[in-house]
Motif scaffolding. Structure first.
Motif, short mmCIF file in Angstrom:
data_model
loop_
_atom_site.label_atom_id
_atom_site.label_comp_id
_atom_site.label_asym_id
_atom_site.label_seq_id
_atom_site.Cartn_x
_atom_site.Cartn_y
_atom_site.Cartn_z
N ALA A 98 39.58 10.97 52.44
CA ALA A 98 38.65 11.43 53.47
C ALA A 98 37.41 10.56 53.50
N LEU A 99 36.92 10.29 54.72
CA LEU A 99 35.66 9.62 54.95
C LEU A 99 34.76 10.62 55.66
N VAL A 100 33.56 10.84 55.12
CA VAL A 100 32.70 11.90 55.64
C VAL A 100 31.34 11.32 56.02
N PHE A 101 30.92 11.59 57.26
CA PHE A 101 29.60 11.17 57.74
C PHE A 101 28.66 12.36 57.76
N THR A 102 27.41 12.12 57.33
CA THR A 102 26.43 13.19 57.34
C THR A 102 25.03 12.61 57.47
N ALA A 103 24.04 13.50 57.58
CA ALA A 103 22.62 13.18 57.73
C ALA A 103 22.32 12.68 59.15
N GLY A 104 21.04 12.37 59.42
CA GLY A 104 20.59 12.14 60.78
C GLY A 104 21.41 11.15 61.59
N ILE A 105 21.62 9.95 61.05
CA ILE A 105 22.41 8.95 61.76
C ILE A 105 23.89 9.29 61.69
N GLY A 106 24.36 9.66 60.52
CA GLY A 106 25.78 9.96 60.34
C GLY A 106 26.27 11.10 61.21
N GLU A 107 25.43 12.11 61.41
CA GLU A 107 25.81 13.26 62.22
C GLU A 107 25.65 13.03 63.71
N ASN A 108 24.68 12.20 64.10
CA ASN A 108 24.28 12.14 65.50
C ASN A 108 24.68 10.89 66.25
N SER A 109 25.01 9.81 65.57
CA SER A 109 25.28 8.55 66.25
C SER A 109 26.77 8.24 66.30
N ALA A 110 27.38 8.53 67.44
CA ALA A 110 28.79 8.19 67.63
C ALA A 110 28.98 6.68 67.62
N GLU A 111 27.99 5.94 68.12
CA GLU A 111 28.09 4.49 68.15
C GLU A 111 28.16 3.90 66.74
N ILE A 112 27.30 4.39 65.85
CA ILE A 112 27.30 3.87 64.48
C ILE A 112 28.59 4.22 63.77
N ARG A 113 29.08 5.44 63.96
CA ARG A 113 30.36 5.82 63.33
C ARG A 113 31.49 4.92 63.83
N ALA A 114 31.49 4.65 65.14
CA ALA A 114 32.54 3.80 65.71
C ALA A 114 32.46 2.38 65.16
N ARG A 115 31.25 1.85 65.05
CA ARG A 115 31.08 0.50 64.52
C ARG A 115 31.57 0.43 63.07
N ILE A 116 31.25 1.44 62.27
CA ILE A 116 31.64 1.44 60.86
C ILE A 116 33.15 1.52 60.72
N CYS A 117 33.78 2.35 61.54
CA CYS A 117 35.21 2.58 61.39
C CYS A 117 36.07 1.48 62.04
N ALA A 118 35.43 0.58 62.78
CA ALA A 118 36.18 -0.51 63.38
C ALA A 118 36.72 -1.45 62.30
N ASP A 119 37.93 -1.88 62.46
CA ASP A 119 38.53 -2.92 61.60
C ASP A 119 38.81 -2.46 60.17
N ILE A 120 38.82 -1.15 59.92
CA ILE A 120 39.25 -0.69 58.59
C ILE A 120 40.47 0.23 58.70
N GLY A 121 41.24 -0.01 59.76
CA GLY A 121 42.47 0.75 59.93
C GLY A 121 43.46 0.52 58.82
N PHE A 122 43.35 -0.64 58.14
CA PHE A 122 44.27 -0.93 57.03
C PHE A 122 44.12 0.08 55.89
N LEU A 123 42.94 0.76 55.84
CA LEU A 123 42.73 1.81 54.83
C LEU A 123 43.31 3.15 55.28
N GLY A 124 43.77 3.21 56.51
CA GLY A 124 44.24 4.48 57.06
C GLY A 124 43.16 5.22 57.83
N ILE A 125 42.01 4.57 58.05
CA ILE A 125 40.89 5.19 58.75
C ILE A 125 40.94 4.80 60.22
N GLU A 126 41.19 5.77 61.07
CA GLU A 126 41.18 5.59 62.51
C GLU A 126 40.55 6.83 63.15
#
Length: 412
Positions: A323-351
């Motif tokens: 599991a990958l868990v986002f929290t706190a002000g940026i983690g909870e509220n910024s869909a853009e930041i979450r999308a940027r972080i999760c880009a290109d790490i599909g090899f870990l199973g994160i999509e």
């Protein structure tokens, strides 16, 4: 009633609970302490108010909180004596405190001894405790430490490759940060996934003005980004994150800076603020980047790259990730930041599912794409509730009696 006080580096947050913690009676924040644009918010149920409140320091902020709680118009306290216990977030417990403790004079002195570990936070935490002891003289105070959750990090992860005696004699090691948030969020994530936390390997990304990534294996912190002080790890709002220590020697020897000036740079003038040249507020940086500000675009790239790289490292350290868990002000509220972080790490199973990601605030906490091997969650943190749980546990009569005999019992 149980009052929880969370003094940050430039804010004071509070929540007032019923004795059984079943209900939050009031909550609020005094924000941007020491800044002209400071403000205060106070909520009772769904009713709330926000007003300009320019406070010089945390002493003043405490007074603003008391005024709000006792206000005949929108307060909920008839008198200070209605408070039966106060819980406090304390950022750094050094090598002294391994758990939450009842506060007495010995504990206060030990907190002062730890203050140099977290110069932006511990002094503010101490002010909150000392003000509460004066305002509520008959009520016990409990200190809950951010560092306590990370005491399970093994030596291979918390030791620096410095002379070993520096660690053993002077406590120079990785301590970690945001442990109260990571503890709450990891427990909540396991509940949402309906899986025992002992069977999960997860990375919690606490992304706010301060940033912690925590590798949690079987419910225990096994590695974390922030180290001895509170500016290491990935880039934060105003804090530098990891950099080559040779830069410090260069700034002092070649540029003639004092150590105080270097410390000011590392803690208050670096991170997103230093990279963007605009702000430490992610919302402002994202807006400016969208309008073509190249330094803000670079700040976003550095920030999300460092986080993405660390997620991969922690997955390797745990032998996998569930599991990958986002929290706190940026983690909870910024869909853009979450999308940027999760880009290109599909090899870990994160999509992630873009639609679920965009609607995560107030929507489904699980933003994973269909068929993703790793669950990606957005879980609002609630440090105050975690502090309240410890406060109630430690102020039960039997526990209180034991603590009076040994105020550092939980730390030994």
């Amino acid at each position: 009633m149980i009052l929880i006080i969370n003094c940050g580096s430039s804010s004071l947050k509070y929540q007032l609970y019923t004795p059984d913690l079943a209900k939050v009676l009031a909550s609020g924040i005094v924000a941007k302490i020491g800044e002209p644009e400071g403000y205060a918010e106070h909520f009772v149920g769904r009713r709330g108010e926000r007003r300009h409140s320019e406070t010089a320091n945390h002493h003043d902020a405490f007074g603003v909180m008391m005024e709000a709680l006792l206000s005949p118009e929108y307060g909920v306290l008839e008198c200070p004596g209605a408070i039966t216990a106060i819980g406090h977030r304390v950022v750094h417990g050094g090598a002294i405190f391994f758990g939450s403790v009842l506060v007495d004079d010995c504990v206060i002195q030990a907190l002062h001894d730890c203050a140099h570990f977290a110069p932006l936070h511990n002094p503010a935490n101490i002010v909150g405790i000392e003000e509460a002891r004066r305002a509520f003289p008959g009520a016990p105070n409990v200190a809950v430490f951010d560092t306590a959750f990370h005491q399970t990090v093994p030596p291979k992860a918390h030791l620096y490759a410095l002379p070993f005696e520096l660690s053993t004699a002077h406590g120079i090691r990785r301590y970690g940060f945001h442990g109260t948030s990571c503890r709450y969020v990891s427990q909540t994530a396991a509940e949402l996934l309906n899986r025992p936390i002992e069977a999960l390997s997860m990375v919690v990304c606490h992304l706010g003005n301060g940033v912690t990534l925590d590798a949690i294996d079987g419910g225990k912190s096994v590695d974390t980004t922030i180290g001895f002080g509170t500016f290491s790890g990935v880039a934060m709002g105003t804090r530098a994150g990891d950099f080559d220590p040779a830069i410090i020697f260069h700034l002092v020897k070649e540029l003639g800076m004092s150590l105080d000036q270097v410390e000011e740079i590392c803690y208050r003038k670096s991170g997103l603020l230093g990279l963007s040249g605009l702000s430490n507020d992610m919302r402002e940086i994202c807006t400016a980047a969208e309008k073509g500000n190249t330094r803000c675009q670079l700040a976003l790239e550095v920030f999300t790259y460092q986080i993405r790289k660390t997620i991969g490292a922690y997955a390797a350290a745990m032998g996998g990730i569930d599991a990958l868990v986002f929290t706190a002000g940026i983690g909870e509220n910024s869909a853009e930041i979450r999308a940027r972080i999760c880009a290109d790490i599909g090899f870990l199973g994160i999509e992630i599912d873009p639609r679920l990601n965009a609607a995560a605030r107030g929507g489904d906490p699980n933003i994973s794409a269909a068929g993703a091997r790793v669950a990606t969650l957005v879980v609002p943190t609630d440090e105050e509730r975690m502090i309240a749980i410890d406060t109630v546990a430690l102020t039960r009569p039997g526990v209180a009696a034991m603590q009076e005999e040994s105020p550092r019992l939980a730390a030994e």
